[in-house]
Design a protein around this motif. Structure first.
Motif, mmCIF file in Angstrom:
data_model
loop_
_atom_site.group_PDB
_atom_site.id
_atom_site.type_symbol
_atom_site.label_atom_id
_atom_site.label_comp_id
_atom_site.label_asym_id
_atom_site.label_seq_id
_atom_site.Cartn_x
_atom_site.Cartn_y
_atom_site.Cartn_z
ATOM 1 N N MET A 1 -32.385 -13.935 -45.705
ATOM 2 C CA MET A 1 -33.553 -15.066 -45.120
ATOM 3 C C MET A 1 -34.328 -15.576 -46.466
ATOM 4 O O MET A 1 -33.936 -16.365 -46.258
ATOM 5 N N LEU A 2 -34.117 -14.008 -47.383
ATOM 6 C CA LEU A 2 -35.061 -15.052 -48.805
ATOM 7 C C LEU A 2 -34.210 -15.725 -48.978
ATOM 8 O O LEU A 2 -34.299 -16.313 -50.012
ATOM 9 N N ALA A 3 -32.473 -15.606 -49.678
ATOM 10 C CA ALA A 3 -31.577 -16.214 -49.495
ATOM 11 C C ALA A 3 -31.861 -17.533 -49.875
ATOM 12 O O ALA A 3 -31.267 -17.972 -50.219
ATOM 13 N N ARG A 4 -31.872 -17.983 -48.245
ATOM 14 C CA ARG A 4 -31.962 -19.277 -47.871
ATOM 15 C C ARG A 4 -33.365 -20.298 -48.123
ATOM 16 O O ARG A 4 -33.694 -21.185 -48.299
ATOM 17 N N LEU A 5 -34.220 -19.638 -48.520
ATOM 18 C CA LEU A 5 -35.132 -20.075 -49.281
ATOM 19 C C LEU A 5 -35.418 -20.726 -50.459
ATOM 20 O O LEU A 5 -34.386 -20.072 -51.329
ATOM 21 N N SER A 6 -35.963 -21.826 -50.877
ATOM 22 C CA SER A 6 -36.417 -21.929 -52.210
ATOM 23 C C SER A 6 -37.157 -21.522 -53.298
ATOM 24 O O SER A 6 -37.397 -20.543 -52.319
ATOM 25 N N THR A 7 -36.877 -21.221 -53.768
ATOM 26 C CA THR A 7 -37.236 -20.441 -55.312
ATOM 27 C C THR A 7 -38.765 -20.641 -55.281
ATOM 28 O O THR A 7 -39.068 -19.259 -54.962
ATOM 29 N N ASP A 8 -39.295 -21.632 -54.632
ATOM 30 C CA ASP A 8 -40.761 -21.509 -54.908
ATOM 31 C C ASP A 8 -41.300 -20.901 -53.367
ATOM 32 O O ASP A 8 -42.530 -20.405 -53.128
ATOM 33 N N ASN A 9 -40.131 -21.265 -52.335
ATOM 34 C CA ASN A 9 -40.900 -19.909 -51.173
ATOM 35 C C ASN A 9 -40.927 -18.793 -51.095
ATOM 36 O O ASN A 9 -41.391 -18.122 -50.215
ATOM 37 N N ARG A 10 -39.434 -18.284 -51.931
ATOM 38 C CA ARG A 10 -39.763 -17.089 -51.815
ATOM 39 C C ARG A 10 -40.373 -16.583 -53.124
ATOM 40 O O ARG A 10 -40.619 -15.326 -52.680
ATOM 41 N N THR A 11 -40.986 -16.850 -53.379
ATOM 42 C CA THR A 11 -42.017 -16.952 -54.867
ATOM 43 C C THR A 11 -42.754 -16.796 -53.970
ATOM 44 O O THR A 11 -43.842 -15.792 -53.719
ATOM 45 N N ALA A 12 -43.510 -17.163 -53.032
ATOM 46 C CA ALA A 12 -44.740 -16.982 -52.552
ATOM 47 C C ALA A 12 -44.706 -16.767 -51.121
ATOM 48 O O ALA A 12 -45.573 -15.556 -51.017
ATOM 49 N N PHE A 13 -43.376 -15.928 -50.512
ATOM 50 C CA PHE A 13 -43.063 -14.829 -50.070
ATOM 51 C C PHE A 13 -43.844 -13.814 -50.125
ATOM 52 O O PHE A 13 -44.855 -12.907 -49.497
ATOM 53 N N MET A 14 -43.261 -13.618 -51.500
ATOM 54 C CA MET A 14 -43.047 -12.321 -52.422
ATOM 55 C C MET A 14 -44.838 -12.415 -52.355
ATOM 56 O O MET A 14 -45.238 -10.694 -52.225
ATOM 57 N N SER A 15 -45.211 -13.580 -52.712
ATOM 58 C CA SER A 15 -46.625 -13.252 -52.868
ATOM 59 C C SER A 15 -47.589 -12.739 -51.682
ATOM 60 O O SER A 15 -48.324 -12.170 -52.232
ATOM 61 N N GLY A 16 -47.084 -13.080 -50.942
ATOM 62 C CA GLY A 16 -47.843 -12.605 -49.433
ATOM 63 C C GLY A 16 -47.685 -11.820 -49.216
ATOM 64 O O GLY A 16 -48.466 -10.543 -48.185
ATOM 65 N N VAL A 17 -46.409 -10.923 -49.194
ATOM 66 C CA VAL A 17 -45.995 -9.570 -49.564
ATOM 67 C C VAL A 17 -47.333 -8.964 -50.395
ATOM 68 O O VAL A 17 -47.822 -7.425 -49.218
ATOM 69 N N ARG A 18 -47.049 -9.176 -51.577
ATOM 70 C CA ARG A 18 -47.628 -8.320 -51.882
ATOM 71 C C ARG A 18 -49.708 -8.831 -51.182
ATOM 72 O O ARG A 18 -50.062 -6.627 -51.627
ATOM 73 N N ASP A 19 -49.953 -9.243 -51.434
ATOM 74 C CA ASP A 19 -51.291 -9.189 -51.313
ATOM 75 C C ASP A 19 -51.670 -8.555 -49.704
ATOM 76 O O ASP A 19 -52.775 -8.809 -49.788
ATOM 77 N N TYR A 20 -50.558 -9.023 -48.874
ATOM 78 C CA TYR A 20 -51.029 -7.914 -48.078
ATOM 79 C C TYR A 20 -50.916 -6.109 -48.096
ATOM 80 O O TYR A 20 -51.273 -5.562 -46.996
ATOM 81 N N SER A 21 -50.723 -6.102 -48.647
ATOM 82 C CA SER A 21 -49.777 -4.443 -48.954
ATOM 83 C C SER A 21 -50.781 -3.532 -48.825
ATOM 84 O O SER A 21 -50.698 -2.227 -49.058
ATOM 85 N N PRO A 22 -51.901 -4.151 -49.508
ATOM 86 C CA PRO A 22 -52.989 -2.980 -49.965
ATOM 87 C C PRO A 22 -54.196 -2.624 -48.172
ATOM 88 O O PRO A 22 -53.868 -1.810 -48.188
ATOM 89 N N MET A 23 -53.360 -3.176 -47.462
ATOM 90 C CA MET A 23 -53.660 -3.191 -46.088
ATOM 91 C C MET A 23 -52.666 -2.894 -45.019
ATOM 92 O O MET A 23 -53.011 -2.396 -44.178
ATOM 93 N N LEU A 24 -52.335 -2.327 -45.549
ATOM 94 C CA LEU A 24 -50.656 -1.054 -44.543
ATOM 95 C C LEU A 24 -51.342 0.412 -44.660
ATOM 96 O O LEU A 24 -50.968 0.382 -43.025
ATOM 97 N N MET A 25 -52.401 0.274 -45.215
ATOM 98 C CA MET A 25 -52.383 1.783 -44.501
ATOM 99 C C MET A 25 -53.386 1.829 -43.617
ATOM 100 O O MET A 25 -52.671 2.083 -42.451
#
Length: 268
Positions: free
Chosen positions: A1-25
């Protein structure tokens, strides 16, 4: 799925994952508690799994389990779930200006994956409304992280309920993990007023049936925040009017402001 995204969208997607990670526990704890509760209720394992995937709303899932165990009429179950989930209608209204350009089905999908923490973190980014490159990908980075964490922990709780003792206090652990996020979101007088009033109303109305304390707290918070915003706007307007020099006031030379500017123009 990530491979089909543009570079900007891949960067934004991973930024969302990182920002949410402190809440995972916190999400993992809540999902586990909810899965265990469903497994130990009147639901069968397939029913519990279906509720986890289709409902995807921990507070309402926990609230309706005692009602179902008591074999109350279905309308009471639906009313209770609706009262608790009314906040998602408010979240949807908050997201509408950001994603109104998307097709209806896609907006419905965004609504399903939205959640309390996802919405709060998204709003903290202060995106401009309308189309912004990477904004939707950022939302999906958080939303899919939350959904995956919830389903994994909830299904684990359903299938392994007998392994976890009742006195582990997992619900309290999940709540405590969310406190820092809530505190960090209290920025400004209107938000502080909304949080304070919501907490007070929730405590006062905690014994009301059908979990009415939650929607009442939400409505009270909206009202309190709106009132504080109006008062602050009026105070700012008064300060602006006070600081602005009145038209036609005399300057130190004795000439009025308008006349002085005209005379300066002539002299130049």
């Amino acid at each position: 799925m990530l491979a089909r995204l543009s570079t900007d969208n891949r960067t934004a997607f991973m930024s969302g994952v990182r920002d949410y990670s402190p809440m995972l526990m916190a999400i993992l704890s809540w999902g586990l508690v909810t899965g265990i509760a469903m497994s130990k209720s009147v639901l069968t394992v397939p029913q519990a799994l279906g509720m986890s995937v289709l409902v995807y709303a921990g507070s309402s899932q926990l609230a309706v389990l005692p009602l179902m165990a008591a074999k109350l009429p279905i309308w009471t179950v639906l009313l209770t779930a609706s009262m608790i989930n009314v906040r998602f209608a408010i979240f949807s209204a908050g997201l509408a200006p950001h994603f109104s350009y998307l097709p209806f089905r896609r907006r419905l999908l965004l609504g399903y994956f939205n959640g309390d923490v996802v919405y709060l973190l998204f709003q903290k980014k202060a995106f401009a409304t309308g189309y912004v490159p990477g904004k939707e990908a950022y939302f999906w980075g958080m939303a899919l992280s939350a959904w995956a964490a919830w389903q994994v922990s909830s299904i684990a709780g359903i299938l392994l309920a007998s392994v976890f003792p009742d006195d582990w206090g997992l619900a309290l652990a999940g709540t405590l993990a969310l406190v820092p996020l809530i505190v960090s979101a209290v920025v400004g007088r209107s938000v502080l007023a909304a949080v304070s009033v919501a907490g007070l109303v929730a405590l006062v109305a905690i014994d009301l049936p059908y979990r009415l304390a939650l929607p009442l707290a939400v409505l009270a918070a909206i009202g309190a925040g709106s009132v504080v915003d109006v008062i602050a706007d009026r105070a700012d307007l008064r300060r602006i009017r006070t600081a602005r020099p009145a038209a036609g006031t005399a300057d130190p030379t004795g000439r009025t402001g308008r006349t002085g500017r005209a005379d300066l123009g002539k002299e130049s």
